[in-house]
Motif scaffolding. Structure first.
Motif, PDB file in Angstrom:
ATOM      1  N   GLN A   7      18.827  27.893  31.025  1.00 59.66           N
ATOM      2  CA  GLN A   7      19.902  28.772  31.427  1.00 59.66           C
ATOM      3  C   GLN A   7      21.080  27.958  31.971  1.00 59.66           C
ATOM      4  O   GLN A   7      20.915  26.958  32.640  1.00 59.66           O
ATOM      5  N   LYS A   8      22.301  28.431  31.680  1.00 57.22           N
ATOM      6  CA  LYS A   8      23.490  27.782  32.224  1.00 57.22           C
ATOM      7  C   LYS A   8      23.550  27.990  33.731  1.00 57.22           C
ATOM      8  O   LYS A   8      23.153  29.038  34.241  1.00 57.22           O
ATOM      9  N   THR A   9      24.087  26.999  34.439  1.00 55.13           N
ATOM     10  CA  THR A   9      24.326  27.191  35.863  1.00 55.13           C
ATOM     11  C   THR A   9      25.567  28.063  36.020  1.00 55.13           C
ATOM     12  O   THR A   9      26.353  28.218  35.078  1.00 55.13           O
ATOM     13  N   LEU A  10      25.754  28.603  37.214  1.00 58.55           N
ATOM     14  CA  LEU A  10      26.947  29.413  37.455  1.00 58.55           C
ATOM     15  C   LEU A  10      28.213  28.576  37.326  1.00 58.55           C
ATOM     16  O   LEU A  10      29.264  29.086  36.929  1.00 58.55           O
ATOM     17  N   TYR A  11      28.111  27.313  37.635  1.00 59.21           N
ATOM     18  CA  TYR A  11      29.263  26.416  37.490  1.00 59.21           C
ATOM     19  C   TYR A  11      29.620  26.240  36.011  1.00 59.21           C
ATOM     20  O   TYR A  11      30.790  26.227  35.637  1.00 59.21           O
ATOM     21  N   GLU A  12      28.596  26.131  35.175  1.00 60.97           N
ATOM     22  CA  GLU A  12      28.831  25.997  33.731  1.00 60.97           C
ATOM     23  C   GLU A  12      29.423  27.279  33.155  1.00 60.97           C
ATOM     24  O   GLU A  12      30.268  27.225  32.257  1.00 60.97           O
ATOM     25  N   VAL A  13      28.995  28.429  33.677  1.00 67.05           N
ATOM     26  CA  VAL A  13      29.535  29.708  33.216  1.00 67.05           C
ATOM     27  C   VAL A  13      31.044  29.754  33.441  1.00 67.05           C
ATOM     28  O   VAL A  13      31.795  30.214  32.588  1.00 67.05           O
ATOM     29  N   LEU A  14      31.493  29.232  34.580  1.00 63.80           N
ATOM     30  CA  LEU A  14      32.925  29.226  34.898  1.00 63.80           C
ATOM     31  C   LEU A  14      33.631  27.948  34.444  1.00 63.80           C
ATOM     32  O   LEU A  14      34.833  27.797  34.660  1.00 63.80           O
ATOM     33  N   SER A  15      32.888  27.027  33.851  1.00 65.17           N
ATOM     34  CA  SER A  15      33.450  25.752  33.359  1.00 65.17           C
ATOM     35  C   SER A  15      34.117  24.947  34.465  1.00 65.17           C
ATOM     36  O   SER A  15      35.235  24.445  34.305  1.00 65.17           O
ATOM     37  N   VAL A  16      33.415  24.829  35.597  1.00 66.05           N
ATOM     38  CA  VAL A  16      33.903  24.000  36.709  1.00 66.05           C
ATOM     39  C   VAL A  16      32.790  23.044  37.120  1.00 66.05           C
ATOM     40  O   VAL A  16      31.621  23.271  36.819  1.00 66.05           O
ATOM     41  N   SER A  17      33.167  21.980  37.819  1.00 64.23           N
ATOM     42  CA  SER A  17      32.164  21.038  38.313  1.00 64.23           C
ATOM     43  C   SER A  17      31.483  21.624  39.546  1.00 64.23           C
ATOM     44  O   SER A  17      32.010  22.534  40.187  1.00 64.23           O
ATOM     45  N   GLU A  18      30.314  21.073  39.872  1.00 67.87           N
ATOM     46  CA  GLU A  18      29.561  21.588  41.015  1.00 67.87           C
ATOM     47  C   GLU A  18      30.244  21.285  42.348  1.00 67.87           C
ATOM     48  O   GLU A  18      29.925  21.909  43.346  1.00 67.87           O
ATOM     49  N   TYR A  29      37.809  31.504  37.323  1.00 72.70           N
ATOM     50  CA  TYR A  29      37.389  32.897  37.217  1.00 72.70           C
ATOM     51  C   TYR A  29      38.520  33.765  36.672  1.00 72.70           C
ATOM     52  O   TYR A  29      38.318  34.575  35.761  1.00 72.70           O
ATOM     53  N   LYS A  30      39.704  33.612  37.224  1.00 68.37           N
ATOM     54  CA  LYS A  30      40.847  34.424  36.779  1.00 68.37           C
ATOM     55  C   LYS A  30      41.134  34.198  35.302  1.00 68.37           C
ATOM     56  O   LYS A  30      41.371  35.139  34.554  1.00 68.37           O
ATOM     57  N   SER A  31      41.105  32.944  34.899  1.00 73.35           N
ATOM     58  CA  SER A  31      41.352  32.619  33.495  1.00 73.35           C
ATOM     59  C   SER A  31      40.280  33.232  32.593  1.00 73.35           C
ATOM     60  O   SER A  31      40.584  33.848  31.567  1.00 73.35           O
ATOM     61  N   ALA A  32      39.020  33.076  33.002  1.00 76.26           N
ATOM     62  CA  ALA A  32      37.916  33.629  32.207  1.00 76.26           C
ATOM     63  C   ALA A  32      37.961  35.154  32.195  1.00 76.26           C
ATOM     64  O   ALA A  32      37.706  35.784  31.163  1.00 76.26           O
TER      65      ALA A  32
END
Length: 171
Positions: A7-18, A29-32
């Protein structure tokens, strides 16, 4: 909240680093949200929104709900770290016959080379504690009578790789 290795991490879902800041998470989040929101195509959730797009939007929404609050983010980070430490990925299975035998006067050390250059190792003393007696040449002489084979997971001395040592009695 259960974390899986696939499963993707929540960080991967938003495409940001941890280690992303609140501002970076909020911007992602706004962009997504603008790109994946079901209303973007002026449709209702029940109508023609494909379920994969809806799932993507809901995953992104869930990630934002958890990562935007410092307390819930800290809890998530602890769970993520814990799940990573509990995963044992076994690179391969080996047998005692595959190992290099190094004998000293009072102990036998069995070594198997790791791809990082270090070794997986176990001593005759450690095997003895498990009820397995090993001769000076690395042959299994005796093991606990409850089974004809046993196994133990060995970690590399340097990296995080692990192998499973399968021990079959040679008697």
């Amino acid at each position: 909240m259960v974390l899986g290795s696939i499963q993707k991490t929540l960080y991967e879902v938003l495409s940001v680093s941890e280690d992303a800041t609140y501002g970076e998470i909020r911007a992602a989040y706004k962009s997504a949200a603008l790109n994946t929101h079901p209303d973007k195509g002026h449709t209702t959730l029940e109508s023609s929104v494909p379920s994969s797009e809806l799932q993507e939007f809901l995953s992104m929404q869930r990630a934002w709900e958890i990562l935007r609050h410092p307390a819930s983010r800290a809890d998530y980070d602890k769970q993520l770290q814990s799940s990573r430490q509990n995963i044992e990925i076994i690179a391969s299975e080996i047998e005692i016959g595959d190992m290099i035998v190094e004998s000293t006067a009072d102990t036998v050390e069995l070594l198997y080379p790791c791809r990082c250059g270090d070794y997986f190792s176990i001593t005759s003393c450690e095997l003895g504690d498990m009820g397995i007696l090993v001769s000076g040449d690395g042959e299994v002489e005796q093991q606990a009578s409850d089974s004809s084979s046993a196994s133990v997971v060995l970690g590399c001395g340097s990296c995080s790789l692990k192998v499973q040592l399968i021990i079959n009695e040679t008697l």
